[in-house]
Design a protein around this motif. Structure first.
Motif, PDB file in Angstrom:
ATOM      1  N   ASP A 143       0.865  -1.171   0.025  1.00  0.00           N
ATOM      2  CA  ASP A 143       0.029   0.003  -0.058  1.00  0.00           C
ATOM      3  C   ASP A 143       0.790   1.165   0.038  1.00  0.00           C
ATOM      4  N   GLU A 144       1.952   1.323   0.963  1.00  0.00           N
ATOM      5  CA  GLU A 144       2.897   2.530   0.831  1.00  0.00           C
ATOM      6  C   GLU A 144       3.715   2.404  -0.480  1.00  0.00           C
ATOM      7  N   VAL A 145       3.998   1.503  -1.190  1.00  0.00           N
ATOM      8  CA  VAL A 145       4.580   1.333  -2.268  1.00  0.00           C
ATOM      9  C   VAL A 145       3.576   2.267  -3.232  1.00  0.00           C
ATOM     10  N   ASP A 146       2.255   1.882  -3.509  1.00  0.00           N
ATOM     11  CA  ASP A 146       1.458   2.147  -4.472  1.00  0.00           C
ATOM     12  C   ASP A 146       1.086   3.579  -4.291  1.00  0.00           C
TER      13      ASP A 146
ATOM     14  N   THR B 265       3.287  10.033  -9.670  1.00  0.00           N
ATOM     15  CA  THR B 265       2.606  10.528 -10.958  1.00  0.00           C
ATOM     16  C   THR B 265       1.903  11.766 -10.862  1.00  0.00           C
ATOM     17  N   VAL B 266       1.413  11.861  -9.811  1.00  0.00           N
ATOM     18  CA  VAL B 266       0.392  13.420  -9.549  1.00  0.00           C
ATOM     19  C   VAL B 266       1.583  14.513  -9.865  1.00  0.00           C
ATOM     20  N   VAL B 267       2.413  14.229  -8.975  1.00  0.00           N
ATOM     21  CA  VAL B 267       3.444  15.485  -9.247  1.00  0.00           C
ATOM     22  C   VAL B 267       4.143  15.627 -10.538  1.00  0.00           C
ATOM     23  N   ARG B 268       4.369  14.657 -11.391  1.00  0.00           N
ATOM     24  CA  ARG B 268       4.849  14.668 -12.652  1.00  0.00           C
ATOM     25  C   ARG B 268       3.922  15.330 -13.555  1.00  0.00           C
ATOM     26  N   GLN B 269       2.488  15.024 -13.376  1.00  0.00           N
ATOM     27  CA  GLN B 269       1.580  15.541 -14.233  1.00  0.00           C
ATOM     28  C   GLN B 269       1.123  16.978 -13.938  1.00  0.00           C
ATOM     29  N   ALA B 270       1.631  17.487 -13.008  1.00  0.00           N
ATOM     30  CA  ALA B 270       1.185  18.981 -12.353  1.00  0.00           C
ATOM     31  C   ALA B 270       2.041  19.882 -13.101  1.00  0.00           C
TER      32      ALA B 270
ATOM     33  N   ARG C 224       1.763   6.739  -6.925  1.00  0.00           N
ATOM     34  CA  ARG C 224       0.574   7.437  -7.264  1.00  0.00           C
ATOM     35  C   ARG C 224       1.129   8.747  -7.081  1.00  0.00           C
ATOM     36  N   SER C 225       1.766   9.171  -5.871  1.00  0.00           N
ATOM     37  CA  SER C 225       1.890  10.746  -5.630  1.00  0.00           C
ATOM     38  C   SER C 225       3.019  10.927  -6.603  1.00  0.00           C
TER      39      SER C 225
END
Length: 65
Positions: free
Chosen positions: A50-53, A60-65, A57-58
């Motif tokens: 869960d921590e790895v996921d 991925t969100v930072v790269r898309q911003a 995801r975090s």
């Protein structure tokens, strides 16, 4: 059991080829040597998926911003 037998047994159990198993470095351990750890680490001994996921995801969100 020798190293060849071990590679065969692990390959049969995992579905990988013997070549793959040998490349990953499986080896026989001496049961009398209890302090042997070929890959010592400071972790707790488990992986929290869960921590790895969440990290993935975090990131991925930072790269898309």
């Amino acid at each position: 059991m020798n190293a060849s037998d071990l590679a065969t047994a692990v390959a049969a159990a995992t579905g990988e080829s013997r070549r793959t198993i040998q490349a990953r470095g499986f080896s026989l351990a001496d049961p009398l040597r209890t302090d042997f750890d070929p890959e010592p680490y400071g972790g707790s001994g488990y992986l929290d998926w869960d921590e790895v996921d969440e990290r993935r995801r975090s990131a991925t969100v930072v790269r898309q911003a």
